[in-house]
Scaffold this active site. Sequence first.
Site, PDB file in Angstrom:
ATOM      1  N   ALA A  92       0.839  -1.139   0.101  1.00 59.44           N
ATOM      2  CA  ALA A  92      -0.077   0.052   0.143  1.00 59.44           C
ATOM      3  C   ALA A  92       0.948   1.184  -0.070  1.00 59.44           C
ATOM      4  CB  ALA A  92      -0.960  -0.086   1.193  1.00 59.44           C
ATOM      5  N   GLY A  93       1.093   1.810  -1.279  1.00 58.56           N
ATOM      6  CA  GLY A  93       1.860   2.646  -1.436  1.00 58.56           C
ATOM      7  C   GLY A  93       0.846   3.848  -1.857  1.00 58.56           C
ATOM      8  N   SER A  94       0.865   4.229  -3.256  1.00 63.99           N
ATOM      9  CA  SER A  94       0.074   5.345  -3.331  1.00 63.99           C
ATOM     10  C   SER A  94      -1.406   4.952  -3.085  1.00 63.99           C
ATOM     11  CB  SER A  94       0.159   5.586  -5.079  1.00 63.99           C
ATOM     12  OG  SER A  94       1.304   5.983  -5.264  1.00 63.99           O
ATOM     13  N   ASP A 123      -1.563  17.384   3.727  1.00 63.35           N
ATOM     14  CA  ASP A 123      -1.765  18.753   2.875  1.00 63.35           C
ATOM     15  C   ASP A 123      -0.537  19.530   3.536  1.00 63.35           C
ATOM     16  OD1 ASP A 123      -3.738  18.078   1.246  1.00 63.35           O
ATOM     17  OD2 ASP A 123      -5.241  18.995   2.574  1.00 63.35           O
ATOM     18  N   GLN A 139      28.289  32.718 -21.125  1.00 57.94           N
ATOM     19  CA  GLN A 139      26.764  33.042 -21.825  1.00 57.94           C
ATOM     20  C   GLN A 139      26.120  32.182 -21.335  1.00 57.94           C
ATOM     21  OE1 GLN A 139      25.434  34.051 -25.723  1.00 57.94           O
ATOM     22  NE2 GLN A 139      24.543  35.611 -24.823  1.00 57.94           N
ATOM     23  N   GLU A 184       5.542  11.531   0.598  1.00 60.42           N
ATOM     24  CA  GLU A 184       4.455  12.664   0.991  1.00 60.42           C
ATOM     25  C   GLU A 184       3.290  12.575  -0.180  1.00 60.42           C
ATOM     26  OE1 GLU A 184       5.768  13.354   3.827  1.00 60.42           O
ATOM     27  OE2 GLU A 184       4.336  14.729   4.808  1.00 60.42           O
ATOM     28  N   GLY A 185       3.279  11.504  -0.798  1.00 55.22           N
ATOM     29  CA  GLY A 185       2.269  11.226  -1.796  1.00 55.22           C
ATOM     30  C   GLY A 185       3.210  11.742  -3.059  1.00 55.22           C
ATOM     31  N   THR A 186       3.260  10.439  -3.945  1.00 52.91           N
ATOM     32  CA  THR A 186       4.108  10.712  -5.315  1.00 52.91           C
ATOM     33  C   THR A 186       3.649  11.892  -5.998  1.00 52.91           C
ATOM     34  OG1 THR A 186       2.683   9.156  -6.397  1.00 52.91           O
ATOM     35  CG2 THR A 186       4.881   8.211  -5.387  1.00 52.91           C
ATOM     36  N   GLU A 191       2.514  11.718  -8.832  1.00 56.17           N
ATOM     37  CA  GLU A 191       1.386  11.288  -9.645  1.00 56.17           C
ATOM     38  C   GLU A 191       0.158  11.341  -8.905  1.00 56.17           C
ATOM     39  OE1 GLU A 191       4.293   9.435  -9.506  1.00 56.17           O
ATOM     40  OE2 GLU A 191       4.757   9.956 -11.522  1.00 56.17           O
TER      41      GLU A 191
END
Lengths: 362, 380
Positions: free
Chosen positions: B129-131, B239, B278, B362-364, B366
């Site tokens: 359980a990632g995303s 958030d 430059q 902290e949430g990918t 995606e």
Amino acid sequence: MYRLSEEHAIVRDLSEAIAQAGIKDLAEKTDEEAVFPLQNLRSISDAGLFACEIPDEYGGAGLDTLSQVLVIEAVGKACGSTAEILASTAAAVDVINRYGSEELKKKAFSLISSCRTAALAFDEGIADSSANVIKTECSGNILNGKKSRVFSVGYNAVYIISSSDGEKKHLNAVFSGNGGLTEIPYELQMGFRGCSLGEIELKDCRTDEIICTDDFIEYARNANRIYHAAASIGMAQGALNAAIEYANERIQFKRRISEFQNTQHRIARLQSRIDAAIQLLRTAASKKDNGIDCTRNAASAKYLCDDIANLSTYESVQIMGGFGYTREYPVERMMRNARMAELYGGTCEEQLDLIGGMIAVK
Amino acid sequence: MDFKLTAENLTDIELYKDFKDNVLINYARQMDTDESTDLDLLKKAREYRIQSIPFDKKYGGLGKGFLSAILCMEELSKVCPAFPGIYNVCEVVGSSIDSFGTDEQKEKYLTKIASGESIAAFAITEASAGSDSASAKTTAAADGDCYVINGTKLFITNSELADIFLIGAQCDVGEGRKKISMFIVEKGTPGFVIGKAEHKMGIRSSSTCELILDNVRVPKENLLGTYGKGLSIALKGLDGGRVQIAAQGLGIAEGCIEILVDYLKSNADANCRKINNQAIQFEIVDMQTRIEAAKLLTYRAACLWDTGEPFSKEAAMAKLFATALANEIARTCFRLMGPEAGSKKYLMEALLRDAKVTEIYEGTNEIQKLVISGLMGLSV
């Protein structure tokens, strides 16, 4: 345009098999413990593909540059460090083959054929390798100076060194064991950790041979660009393959993540770019094999292959998320190596300066 | 509209800069090598009261608000992003308790976090359980006056430093359905073990471990907020965390540019790239321009948080933009610095490795896109 012959296809498939069999398994250790991957070089050598451009008469496979590129590409998919060492060796072999005397070829190639590495030593200090001033002095056959960013320091059988007598540029061969040669490995860097990167110092070093005093530099640099670009594009494909494998196993939101459109498009974009860069690279190699000037293609290939390697490894980490960021998976290592690729074997800026100079100024 | 930082913000930044330049920078390289947080450094950070910045004075915080906290994150991330990352997690856990906790929970836990006495950790992620955090497998079942928690959490920041853990677990909500609730678990609770540490590409200065919960009994009063509504608590906490990570990305980007410019200027006489080139100046200008844009996005999200307005979309956008930028800038600076960029003599290579994680945790990014597209109402 290049065409792969049947022989090329055999070389490619054999290299692929060796890379995926043993080399891949040792890649993590090579990086983590900074081991010079002698075992990998040995397995490539056992298959007859180490420094495969050494001519038959000197105990080599007598293959062409395109074949050597295919070997390095395949190995680069599994282990960046090993591929870079192959690239460095291939460039030195190429230059010896093109410019060396019979005697030098015999001596150098017999050592390299028994699985010893070799390296070009052109860079000095922190200058881009395009810097036209060579500070290493050649007086008579005595060398004094310092070369930086050399591969396989402490392992090479022979160094091919650029020098200057103030008027002309020289190309010199110095064998390891020469009393005037000191090999100084760098402290470990972020990537290329298995490559034994370092400096060599030349103090009243009697050169074993002044190979030539012609304008060899562009030839040597082109060879260097092509072989190191092959290592980069191998890394690009290796990382993407790992990400694709992961995306087909990883299930989130009740689907394999490979089923998400975002994942598919991302992979499609990367593969398209890799394919394009490979075409350019092999075209450059093929031109070189056919004696056609390949400078622009070689420089573009080095620039582009490094760029795609960076993009592909970076996006592959993202596809694999938190797992991709850990050192248990190969892609973070590939990303670190890709970042280094833009600094070695001819920097990105060097290629841009060269290409820009060739085509932008009329 | 007022785009200026206040005089107080600027004074705060001076203090954070002082900590960064006189303390943190001396530890950054060694901690990266050791793959651990230096305890002396934690002590010194406590003297500077870094952890207390955003929390209300009534809980022992400095009451400086969230904007000041992200300014600290930004400043410290210029040399060692993993270190202020420790306090980001404390902020996420502390603000979750502040928003959803009982008076007793605030008294018992928030005061310790706000004062800097205890470090906190936040655990939702699991191997599968990632995303997709709603698919977490860890469970909590009521048993007398306790909940019994079982499961394994993965990639948990602060594992080895924290005394207070906020942990998500699936609970029965009737009709065979399960939903996540959040529980406050204390270090040392029987059955609660810190598992293997991850070896990461970057942010090696902070610990990331597995947490193993084997029949861990926590008193019922340690349920945070409403039973079965844990996911929304976690998301609200994230958030704030996302704005912090945006600031972390900003700091990494600025740190890279500082190293690059210093390096090129100090090597001006060598036979090498020139700061006066430059192409190099234009690339630096491009980078700095985009950093200023990312700052506005990030500071705006922080201000909305401070004034209590909705900021989920702004937080996600700030994170998406600033962390992608951080990676692009780290790569460009690394390349422009040239041959020595990969050397451990400079923090450039460390910042480059650190940068990548900002797009992942902290949430990918995606997930940020899913959040933003949801809030934009893009699906019909």
